[in-house]
Motif scaffolding. Structure first.
Motif, short mmCIF file in Angstrom:
data_model
loop_
_atom_site.label_atom_id
_atom_site.label_comp_id
_atom_site.label_asym_id
_atom_site.label_seq_id
_atom_site.Cartn_x
_atom_site.Cartn_y
_atom_site.Cartn_z
N GLU A 224 0.83 -1.20 0.00
CA GLU A 224 0.00 0.00 0.00
C GLU A 224 0.88 1.26 0.00
OE1 GLU A 224 -3.61 2.05 2.63
OE2 GLU A 224 -2.79 0.10 3.22
N GLN A 225 1.95 1.23 0.79
CA GLN A 225 2.86 2.37 0.84
C GLN A 225 3.61 2.51 -0.49
OE1 GLN A 225 5.16 1.45 4.35
NE2 GLN A 225 3.80 2.63 5.67
N MET A 226 4.03 1.39 -1.05
CA MET A 226 4.72 1.42 -2.35
C MET A 226 3.83 2.03 -3.43
SD MET A 226 7.47 0.61 -4.14
CE MET A 226 8.42 -0.74 -3.42
N ASP A 227 2.58 1.61 -3.48
CA ASP A 227 1.65 2.14 -4.48
C ASP A 227 1.45 3.64 -4.30
OD1 ASP A 227 1.37 -0.39 -5.50
OD2 ASP A 227 -0.56 -0.80 -4.53
N ARG A 228 1.37 4.04 -3.05
CA ARG A 228 1.16 5.47 -2.76
C ARG A 228 2.34 6.31 -3.23
NH1 ARG A 228 -1.56 9.28 -0.86
NH2 ARG A 228 -0.83 10.86 0.60
N ILE A 229 3.55 5.84 -2.92
CA ILE A 229 4.75 6.59 -3.32
C ILE A 229 4.91 6.57 -4.84
CG2 ILE A 229 7.27 6.63 -3.21
CD1 ILE A 229 5.89 7.70 -0.68
N SER B 251 -2.41 14.05 4.10
CA SER B 251 -2.08 13.12 3.02
C SER B 251 -2.71 13.51 1.68
CB SER B 251 -2.53 11.70 3.39
OG SER B 251 -3.92 11.66 3.61
N GLU B 252 -3.61 14.47 1.68
CA GLU B 252 -4.15 14.97 0.41
C GLU B 252 -3.03 15.60 -0.41
OE1 GLU B 252 -7.41 18.21 -1.30
OE2 GLU B 252 -7.35 17.75 0.85
N TYR B 253 -2.01 16.14 0.29
CA TYR B 253 -0.93 16.85 -0.39
C TYR B 253 0.44 16.19 -0.21
CZ TYR B 253 -4.53 20.45 0.01
OH TYR B 253 -5.72 21.13 -0.04
N ILE B 254 0.59 15.43 0.88
CA ILE B 254 1.91 14.90 1.24
C ILE B 254 1.89 13.38 1.17
CG2 ILE B 254 3.64 14.75 3.09
CD1 ILE B 254 2.54 17.48 4.06
N LEU B 255 2.83 12.83 0.39
CA LEU B 255 2.92 11.38 0.22
C LEU B 255 3.76 10.74 1.32
CD1 LEU B 255 3.66 11.27 -3.63
CD2 LEU B 255 1.47 10.82 -2.49
N GLY B 256 4.88 11.37 1.66
CA GLY B 256 5.81 10.79 2.61
C GLY B 256 6.54 11.86 3.39
N GLU C 58 -0.38 5.69 10.47
CA GLU C 58 -1.68 5.29 10.99
C GLU C 58 -2.64 6.46 11.18
OE1 GLU C 58 -1.05 2.94 14.50
OE2 GLU C 58 0.36 1.59 13.47
N LYS C 59 -2.13 7.61 11.58
CA LYS C 59 -3.00 8.77 11.83
C LYS C 59 -3.10 9.70 10.63
CE LYS C 59 -4.19 7.90 16.09
NZ LYS C 59 -3.64 8.59 17.26
N LYS C 60 -2.03 9.74 9.82
CA LYS C 60 -2.00 10.72 8.74
C LYS C 60 -2.02 10.10 7.34
CE LYS C 60 -1.46 14.77 10.94
NZ LYS C 60 -2.00 16.08 10.56
N GLY C 61 -1.71 8.81 7.23
CA GLY C 61 -1.64 8.19 5.91
C GLY C 61 -0.44 8.63 5.10
N ILE C 62 0.64 9.03 5.80
CA ILE C 62 1.86 9.54 5.18
C ILE C 62 2.99 8.53 5.40
CG2 ILE C 62 3.61 11.38 5.33
CD1 ILE C 62 1.24 13.29 6.01
N VAL C 63 3.71 8.19 4.34
CA VAL C 63 4.72 7.13 4.37
C VAL C 63 6.02 7.63 5.02
CG1 VAL C 63 6.05 5.52 2.95
CG2 VAL C 63 3.72 6.14 2.26
N GLU D 110 12.01 -2.29 12.49
CA GLU D 110 11.24 -2.48 13.73
C GLU D 110 10.32 -1.29 14.00
OE1 GLU D 110 14.38 -3.05 16.51
OE2 GLU D 110 14.66 -5.19 16.02
N LYS D 111 10.72 -0.09 13.52
CA LYS D 111 9.92 1.12 13.74
C LYS D 111 8.99 1.40 12.55
CE LYS D 111 11.61 2.47 17.79
NZ LYS D 111 12.97 2.90 17.84
N ASN D 112 8.85 0.42 11.64
CA ASN D 112 7.91 0.51 10.51
C ASN D 112 8.25 1.63 9.53
OD1 ASN D 112 6.31 -1.69 11.38
ND2 ASN D 112 5.31 -0.36 12.87
N ILE D 113 9.55 1.81 9.30
CA ILE D 113 10.02 2.75 8.27
C ILE D 113 9.92 2.07 6.91
CG2 ILE D 113 12.09 3.92 7.40
CD1 ILE D 113 10.98 5.35 9.84
#
Length: 295
Positions: free
Chosen positions: A4-9, A65-70, A93-98, A132-135
């Protein structure tokens, strides 16, 4: 999550926010934010203040996240929390930003017209922590000052050698060989750099994917070939010392190239502003950078 993150970026509309000032650049970032060096007496206090600045940006309603991908984080920011969540988890989780992580430890001395990266002690350990920190991915910066073919070749080789190590740990590397915008032979450096990057891309395994973070080119759409390359997820541009207005104007002339701005993003934000003033300024900056990124 990774897909999901890959597709978004890869396909999303927006830009990458660079919130990764560190080391020698932290006092400058705080000064730009209106906090004098006399306001802190040691590194821990300084890092606490810069985290508060970054937290204020990330939790702002404008940081959306409307404007910022990551967003690219400094290691200390990755290890801290926002509203009881680690920063990367809060972003996704809160912002949808990678979330991305800056992994380099600064620049070596100038040699052959370039500054390579300093050694990165226990890189695998850092990459393990990042997982481990989900980067999602990492960023590392070198600088090209002169059109020196030998120096530029070494910069690109170092970037891709580390990039392969990062890929082996399941993370996406952002390759960042910055060409100094003040270089007297910037366009010539860009031509050499482009050739060297293509050599490295062509040697990658067919399933290996990287991102490129490059200075806005002298010639419009000079990096469009990279945008179309099967190994490249996204090509992003650094502001490199241009102010926000000039960076946006130059970026808008490069189709498919999106921003990954740091100073140009935080321009005009100060600790002394009310939340309303701060959010209004940040919203204006984010929308202007977004508009320049979707051309």
């Amino acid at each position: 999550m990774k897909k999901e993150q890959m597709d978004r970026i890869h396909t999303g509309k927006g830009f990458i926010a660079a919130l990764d000032q560190s080391g020698g650049s932290t006092p400058k970032a705080l000064l730009q934010y209106g906090i004098q060096e006399k306001s802190y007496s040691n590194d821990e206090e300084m890092l606490g203040l810069v985290h508060e600045m970054r937290k204020r940006i990330i939790t702002s309603p404008a940081f959306d996240s409307e404007y910022i991908l990551g967003a690219i984080l400094f290691e200390n920011t990755m290890d801290r929390t926002i509203e009881s969540q680690f920063t990367a988890d809060y972003l996704w989780e809160k912002k949808g930003i990678v979330p991305f992580l800056k992994i380099d430890k600064g620049l070596a001395e100038l040699e052959n017209g370039v500054q390579l990266m300093k050694p990165i002690p226990d890189l695998n350990g850092l990459l393990k922590q990042a997982n481990e920190k989900n980067i999602f991915g990492t960023k590392m910066r070198s600088v090209i000052k002169e059109a020196n073919p030998e120096g530029i070749r070494k910069v690109v080789e170092q970037q891709f050698d580390l990039g392969k190590q990062i890929l082996s740990m399941g993370l996406v590397p952002i390759i960042e060989p910055e060409v100094d915008i003040h270089s007297t032979n910037k366009e010539k450096s860009e031509k050499i750099l482009k050739d060297e990057i293509f050599k490295q891309l062509s040697a990658l395994d067919k399933d290996s994917k990287v991102m490129l973070k490059l200075s806005i080119p002298t010639k419009d759409n000079f990096y469009s070939d990279f945008i179309d390359d099967s190994h490249v997820i996204r090509v992003v541009a650094l502001s490199g010392g241009y102010d926000q207005k000039e960076a946006n104007e130059k970026l808008a002339h490069n189709n498919g190239l999106i921003a990954s701005f740091s100073r140009a993003l935080s321009e005009g934000l100060t600790a002394q502003q009310t939340d309303e003033e701060f959010n209004t300024m940040l919203s204006h900056s984010i929308k202007s950078i977004y508009n320049a990124s979707i051309t």
